[in-house]
Scaffold this active site. Structure first.
Site, PDB file in Angstrom:
ATOM      1  N   ASN A 194     -37.375 -94.591 -27.236  1.00  0.00           N
ATOM      2  CA  ASN A 194     -37.198 -95.584 -26.189  1.00  0.00           C
ATOM      3  C   ASN A 194     -36.582 -96.853 -26.767  1.00  0.00           C
ATOM      4  OD1 ASN A 194     -38.815 -94.349 -23.777  1.00  0.00           O
ATOM      5  ND2 ASN A 194     -40.096 -94.052 -25.585  1.00  0.00           N
ATOM      6  N   ARG A 237     -52.194 -92.266 -26.110  1.00  0.00           N
ATOM      7  CA  ARG A 237     -52.380 -92.311 -24.661  1.00  0.00           C
ATOM      8  C   ARG A 237     -52.819 -90.930 -24.202  1.00  0.00           C
ATOM      9  NH1 ARG A 237     -46.402 -94.318 -23.419  1.00  0.00           N
ATOM     10  NH2 ARG A 237     -46.110 -92.504 -24.770  1.00  0.00           N
ATOM     11  N   LYS A 253     -33.405 -89.723 -23.493  1.00  0.00           N
ATOM     12  CA  LYS A 253     -33.737 -88.295 -23.555  1.00  0.00           C
ATOM     13  C   LYS A 253     -32.590 -87.467 -24.133  1.00  0.00           C
ATOM     14  CE  LYS A 253     -37.073 -88.482 -19.747  1.00  0.00           C
ATOM     15  NZ  LYS A 253     -37.001 -89.935 -19.544  1.00  0.00           N
ATOM     16  N   ARG A 312     -49.259 -86.228 -17.490  1.00  0.00           N
ATOM     17  CA  ARG A 312     -48.579 -87.463 -17.881  1.00  0.00           C
ATOM     18  C   ARG A 312     -49.575 -88.416 -18.512  1.00  0.00           C
ATOM     19  NH1 ARG A 312     -46.264 -89.311 -12.306  1.00  0.00           N
ATOM     20  NH2 ARG A 312     -48.448 -88.829 -11.821  1.00  0.00           N
ATOM     21  N   ARG A 361     -47.710 -93.324 -28.791  1.00  0.00           N
ATOM     22  CA  ARG A 361     -46.607 -94.287 -28.749  1.00  0.00           C
ATOM     23  C   ARG A 361     -46.615 -95.055 -30.063  1.00  0.00           C
ATOM     24  NH1 ARG A 361     -43.354 -97.253 -25.359  1.00  0.00           N
ATOM     25  NH2 ARG A 361     -42.736 -95.130 -24.767  1.00  0.00           N
ATOM     26  N   ASP A 371     -42.188 -91.590 -28.811  1.00  0.00           N
ATOM     27  CA  ASP A 371     -43.313 -90.813 -28.303  1.00  0.00           C
ATOM     28  C   ASP A 371     -43.435 -89.530 -29.107  1.00  0.00           C
ATOM     29  OD1 ASP A 371     -43.696 -92.756 -26.366  1.00  0.00           O
ATOM     30  OD2 ASP A 371     -42.488 -91.707 -24.874  1.00  0.00           O
ATOM     31  N   GLU A 407     -39.353 -88.582 -27.275  1.00  0.00           N
ATOM     32  CA  GLU A 407     -38.440 -89.606 -26.762  1.00  0.00           C
ATOM     33  C   GLU A 407     -38.282 -90.721 -27.787  1.00  0.00           C
ATOM     34  OE1 GLU A 407     -38.903 -91.235 -22.861  1.00  0.00           O
ATOM     35  OE2 GLU A 407     -39.297 -89.293 -21.927  1.00  0.00           O
ATOM     36  N   LYS A 440     -38.217 -82.557 -15.925  1.00  0.00           N
ATOM     37  CA  LYS A 440     -38.161 -83.989 -15.640  1.00  0.00           C
ATOM     38  C   LYS A 440     -36.724 -84.447 -15.488  1.00  0.00           C
ATOM     39  CE  LYS A 440     -38.863 -84.813 -20.622  1.00  0.00           C
ATOM     40  NZ  LYS A 440     -39.743 -85.443 -21.641  1.00  0.00           N
TER      41      LYS A 440
END
Length: 317
Positions: free
Chosen positions: A280, A222, A123, A230, A208, A270, A278, A158
């Site tokens: 990842n 998603r 992040k 979420r 994603r 994302d 993000e 978050k």
């Protein structure tokens, strides 16, 4: 090749959606020898890095998906590849494993590169591309968060080092719980928090996108449940087949060179409503869902890249 997988114990995984399991299946199919260990069994003695490894056999059968051999104390320098695949949280325990694995990389090729995994908290590293992101604040200063909320109204709050959607809150403009929530965050987390402008496009999905060596190779959308913001699959997000938009290709082309420079072979980003949220790099997921939804099998692409990289390194080392 001899491949050791550093992961949360294989008995705990849900094989239908587990990327590590998919990578193990493909490695086994390609004739590689697999070994399994959990991060707590990693140790350093006199500058050498060891773990207690178990030989690993996998099969795509729910309830009977693995067989482990006896635990054997092994110098990890004897391995060709280490897959760094345990889930976050990205805490000092996680960071400590990267210090140890750094001692053997790249002679034993660690994927992803442990130095750059450590130096790229997901992040925070994304802020390198701040013009691609929604407005984002990282702080523990309550006054700054209040000012941010006044500016943007609806926000997301978050934890900085959270994962899998844990601790993600939607705070509407008229929600009177912000101060109480900030008190709870302050008592729970030592680290700063993330406040981000709420993206209304989340209701259409959180995409994603998987990149191999900096190039996009597949994606899923998603969609969050109607009662949640979420989109994580394990909290009720639904997977949809998708294709990349022009904007999403632009995002990938912008970040790709940086990913390659830092040795990130497998990355999951994302994107919500055209904004990068993000990057990842610790244990990105999604390749099984991509295969189910679109037929694109990313695991062979991953191993072809790793095998080529390892082969090229052998000529140098």
């Amino acid at each position: 090749m001899k491949i050791a997988v550093q992961m949360d114990h294989i008995r705990k995984i849900q094989i239908s959606g587990d990327t590590t399991f998919a990578l193990c299946l493909e490695a086994q199919k390609r004739g590689h020898e697999l070994f399994h260990y959990t991060p707590d069994r990693l140790f350093m003695r006199d500058g050498k890095v060891f773990s207690r490894l178990e030989s690993l056999e996998v099969r795509d059968k729910k309830g009977d998906h693995y067989t482990l051999g006896d635990s054997v104390r092994t110098n990890l320098a004897e391995m060709d590849i280490i897959l760094l695949r345990q889930d976050p949280p990205f805490d000092m325990s996680y960071i400590s494993t990267t210090y140890m694995l750094e001692r053997i990389h790249p002679k034993t090729f660690v994927v992803n590169d442990p130095v750059w995994v450590r130096n790229n908290p997901e992040k925070i590293s994304v802020t390198e591309f701040s013009d691609l992101m929604p407005e984002t604040l990282i702080t523990k200063d309550i006054e700054e968060i209040i000012v941010f909320r006044r500016e943007f109204g609806d926000i997301i709050l978050k934890p900085l080092y959270g994962n899998a959607g844990a601790g993600v809150f939607y705070i509407a403009d008229n929600d009177r719980n912000l101060n109480s929530l900030l008190e709870m965050f302050g008592q729970t987390f030592r680290e700063p928090f993330v406040a981000q402008r709420y993206l209304k496009g989340i209701q259409a999905g959180d995409k994603r996108i998987i990149l191999i060596d900096g190039e996009p190779v597949g994606a899923i959308n998603r969609v969050p449940a109607e009662w949640d913001v979420r989109s994580n699959i394990h909290v009720g997000g639904q997977v949809e087949k998708t294709q990349l938009s022009k904007r999403e290709y632009e995002i990938c082309s912008r970040i790709g060179p940086s990913l390659r420079k830092h040795g990130f072979i497998l990355v999951g980003i994302d994107v919500i409503d055209g904004y990068l949220t993000e990057i990842n790099v610790t244990s990105p997921t999604g390749i099984r869902e991509i295969k189910y939804s679109s037929g694109v099998d990313i695991a062979p692409l991953f191993w072809a890249t790793v095998e080529a990289r390892r082969y090229n390194m052998q000529g140098v080392l």
